[in-house]
Design an enzyme around this catalytic site. Sequence first.
Site, mmCIF file in Angstrom:
data_model
loop_
_atom_site.group_PDB
_atom_site.id
_atom_site.type_symbol
_atom_site.label_atom_id
_atom_site.label_comp_id
_atom_site.label_asym_id
_atom_site.label_seq_id
_atom_site.Cartn_x
_atom_site.Cartn_y
_atom_site.Cartn_z
ATOM 1 N N HIS A 104 -12.446 -5.026 -3.268
ATOM 2 C CA HIS A 104 -11.298 -5.049 -2.524
ATOM 3 C C HIS A 104 -11.229 -4.193 -1.157
ATOM 4 O O HIS A 104 -11.289 -4.796 -0.338
ATOM 5 C CB HIS A 104 -10.138 -4.110 -3.531
ATOM 6 C CG HIS A 104 -8.989 -4.021 -2.911
ATOM 7 N ND1 HIS A 104 -7.602 -3.893 -3.346
ATOM 8 C CD2 HIS A 104 -8.429 -3.938 -1.637
ATOM 9 C CE1 HIS A 104 -6.473 -3.914 -2.630
ATOM 10 N NE2 HIS A 104 -7.192 -3.745 -1.460
ATOM 11 N N HIS A 118 -10.339 -3.818 4.258
ATOM 12 C CA HIS A 118 -10.900 -4.440 3.407
ATOM 13 C C HIS A 118 -12.514 -4.646 4.085
ATOM 14 O O HIS A 118 -13.150 -5.615 3.931
ATOM 15 C CB HIS A 118 -10.352 -5.800 3.553
ATOM 16 C CG HIS A 118 -9.346 -5.770 2.858
ATOM 17 N ND1 HIS A 118 -8.460 -7.004 2.565
ATOM 18 C CD2 HIS A 118 -8.555 -5.107 2.065
ATOM 19 C CE1 HIS A 118 -7.540 -6.781 1.893
ATOM 20 N NE2 HIS A 118 -7.212 -5.495 1.557
ATOM 21 N N GLU A 120 -27.906 12.274 8.369
ATOM 22 C CA GLU A 120 -27.081 13.195 9.353
ATOM 23 C C GLU A 120 -25.794 12.971 9.297
ATOM 24 O O GLU A 120 -24.796 14.018 9.380
ATOM 25 C CB GLU A 120 -27.568 13.181 10.667
ATOM 26 C CG GLU A 120 -27.018 14.128 11.561
ATOM 27 C CD GLU A 120 -27.490 15.657 11.559
ATOM 28 O OE1 GLU A 120 -28.160 15.881 10.625
ATOM 29 O OE2 GLU A 120 -26.887 16.364 12.181
ATOM 30 N N CYS A 158 0.908 -1.236 -0.012
ATOM 31 C CA CYS A 158 -0.015 0.104 -0.023
ATOM 32 C C CYS A 158 0.708 1.169 0.000
ATOM 33 O O CYS A 158 0.245 2.552 -0.054
ATOM 34 C CB CYS A 158 -0.996 0.316 1.107
ATOM 35 S SG CYS A 158 -2.036 -1.422 1.419
ATOM 36 N N HIS A 187 -6.384 2.134 5.014
ATOM 37 C CA HIS A 187 -6.925 1.295 4.271
ATOM 38 C C HIS A 187 -7.631 -0.138 4.900
ATOM 39 O O HIS A 187 -6.960 -0.517 5.501
ATOM 40 C CB HIS A 187 -5.875 0.613 3.446
ATOM 41 C CG HIS A 187 -5.921 -0.406 2.264
ATOM 42 N ND1 HIS A 187 -7.173 -0.256 1.656
ATOM 43 C CD2 HIS A 187 -5.504 -1.379 2.016
ATOM 44 C CE1 HIS A 187 -7.225 -1.316 0.951
ATOM 45 N NE2 HIS A 187 -6.241 -2.174 1.363
#
Lengths: 247, 247, 247, 247
Positions: free
Chosen positions: B207, B130, B151, B110, B128
């Site tokens: 992903h 999943h 809201e 990443c 990040h």
Amino acid sequence: MTTSNCSCCSHATTPQKQENVNGKADNDQLVISSDPEHPANLICELCRMFYNNGWVTGTGGGISIREGNNIFVAPSGVQKERMVPENMFVMDLEKQEYLRRPEIYKPSACTPLFLSAYTMRNAGACIHTHSQNAVMVSLLFDKVFEISSIEQIKALPKIVEPGNLWYSDKLVIPIIENTEKEEDLTDSLQEAIREYPGATAVLVRRHGIYVWGETVWKAKIYNEAIDYLLEIALKMKQFNIPTVKPK
Amino acid sequence: MTTSNCSCCSHATTPQKQENVNGKADNDQLVISSDPEHPANLICELCRMFYNNGWVTGTGGGISIREGNNIFVAPSGVQKERMVPENMFVMDLEKQEYLRRPEIYKPSACTPLFLSAYTMRNAGACIHTHSQNAVMVSLLFDKVFEISSIEQIKALPKIVEPGNLWYSDKLVIPIIENTEKEEDLTDSLQEAIREYPGATAVLVRRHGIYVWGETVWKAKIYNEAIDYLLEIALKMKQFNIPTVKPK
Amino acid sequence: MTTSNCSCCSHATTPQKQENVNGKADNDQLVISSDPEHPANLICELCRMFYNNGWVTGTGGGISIREGNNIFVAPSGVQKERMVPENMFVMDLEKQEYLRRPEIYKPSACTPLFLSAYTMRNAGACIHTHSQNAVMVSLLFDKVFEISSIEQIKALPKIVEPGNLWYSDKLVIPIIENTEKEEDLTDSLQEAIREYPGATAVLVRRHGIYVWGETVWKAKIYNEAIDYLLEIALKMKQFNIPTVKPK
Amino acid sequence: MTTSNCSCCSHATTPQKQENVNGKADNDQLVISSDPEHPANLICELCRMFYNNGWVTGTGGGISIREGNNIFVAPSGVQKERMVPENMFVMDLEKQEYLRRPEIYKPSACTPLFLSAYTMRNAGACIHTHSQNAVMVSLLFDKVFEISSIEQIKALPKIVEPGNLWYSDKLVIPIIENTEKEEDLTDSLQEAIREYPGATAVLVRRHGIYVWGETVWKAKIYNEAIDYLLEIALKMKQFNIPTVKPK
């Protein structure tokens, strides 16, 4: 600055950074207490619990507790599960003036809504959540949420007379429309409180719910029981079972 | 080798076996700190939290925090809930060279994606996950995920101007196509960041999601608020309620 | 007054306010013990667990344990996750007289139902929950809940003969109609116990479930296994899979 | 008798009553260790985690770890979240004889299945759960469970060659039919292992799943990643999305 009591879960006790807090001037003695039942401590503890239930994630929701004439309110826009007692605002209910106002925070936009529960219903605490069950029910019901003949209803008060609802009584919670700004909900919330004298909660469409009670524990119990009923109502809808049992 | 701070849940603090770690050479002082707000400590704490939310199980997902010119990244392929500060990679953002690189681990795939958030948006942290809500939404929406008039949207920033979105604003999150290798996402992620200047997140089809913010706490809040919205969007879909409220 | 054993989660150990408890007169020695397996301690521990499972929120549900001729029962209308041993009622099973009766509480309305399990089945413990799985199943099945050919069935006893059910055996749990007052369930619960000699549980329509066992641990295991089966039955219904496998 | 390490959650550390345990004769030194990574400690820790995920409630499921030629197995029919190291069986893998066999317990019926993973695949650990996702998938798929093009697939090994699956690879897990007795699954499990050389798991219809790996941590990661994929497959089914992406 002290931290909260829980020595267990580090993520829950990391105090939020507070630059430029003018401790003394901010009346710390109003919020610092070794009594776990002190409102400032309870607000932190309950918000951690509400966070774990998914009710106040992403800084959403809040809670206010009244002790005599003092009302305690969490600040606006902070992570509700990471608050410490020093974060709390304290307001004199009668004068509606702040006794303690941490400079780095903004007062909660919910404050006028909490005040409505205090002044119109003599509540001891008011809980506001962004519960997904509340939002979903507000999308599936029109003017009111109604459910009957589920045992959990018996945990809720009649309000208009002493005692709790019976099993086959119909629980009715009014639904008001959301507004761009939270404080603009005040008028319609107050109208709903007047129009539904038996309600201990008001749903806000596409937003969440306000629940109050005579004490913080009653407010907590009512909020739990209502969320249980909202959740089961959604499951009943999925199976096309009416939430109000036909006679 | 030290362990993380939490003395409570043994499964969370068991350090992962690290054979042949060349401590000194690996610049341990960059990651060892008694300050719970140190990036290396926060990454461990937040990943345990994300794991409990089901966002980074099975070694999936990750998080990076920037402190000045140093960026901290968790290694590739490790159990995210069991990391200790010693596991962290540290990179000089400007030179894009590692200041600390634990020999037994591979750098996170990443990393170039995190760097995009730092260089293109001056982010302070990038998360990040999943999240199954993200994956499901990516299967039900086409080029973008859109939602309005809930809201929780108000917890998210406008980016293109100061302040947060309003209740009735439409939140738009671009969805990019997944690639066989994570690093190959970089181009399309950067394109999405350019094309959607108001986005603080990008969904990756089948992903997960990348979410960033000015600070680690803002990134955390944005990620929570977005996941709440993804989850409620899925519930709305099940009841055939449009996620963008018709005018 | 002492508090419960868990030193970890402050919200779980805050004792509920008990004004005017006449300690000595109330036979504290019956409920105060350093043994974590003492019934008064186990009731508190298990109720915290049941609360976290959503089975006893909003003061709903309860549990009773028998030790010899003494039966321990939690009070009515209290938060089940916040109980401390001092809250417990103790009753002499044979004489059906209270040995300990905390003055500030009301005895549980479930008491006559718990007694039915003790007297009719020689149970060692009886658990009552408001499990949403139980309520939903009671809305989707008529006179009985039936399921077969799911491995988890093997955790449940045959009762009418020694040993547990086999995988392909059909588990049958009677469903009785709810009444306005919990104690009015007693007759139909006893009738169901007589009519279904192989049952170790009775579902109450729109209300919840009663599960009992020879020991507190067996009752706990049966309750867990049954709730697992109720939950999977609901999922099977959603996919139109019959809960009883056709031959 | 010692207790497990966690000093936090009392319900997790209460040792199960063990009458008549003949400590010395039972080779306690095989299971008592202060190393949290000792197999006997890890089994207890992981089972508590699996219990909290709903994978081993009601005494269901189990786990076995191999250390050299010694295999550690939890006993049959006990509460998996409450085990202590003293509860463990230890077997000599080559001789298939018990080195430690606590008299009050029965060996796990899963033992021959765990042995299959050790002898046929040289596994280092094998996990068996009653995951509801596994049971539901086994009701919705025929001979095999198949899924492709979900990022989480990359956490799983190819087995037939080094390295992990790619994003667009198809994960295939065979489904075998359940039998009345767990040990009678051995033949069909072994057949599935032979027929699917790339499988690191076998689903058992209406029962659960067996997952193994080279080490305990790999088995844990594979089990987590597979359960994530089973769960998302069920969600995809609800929205009529094929689990194998059409080319």
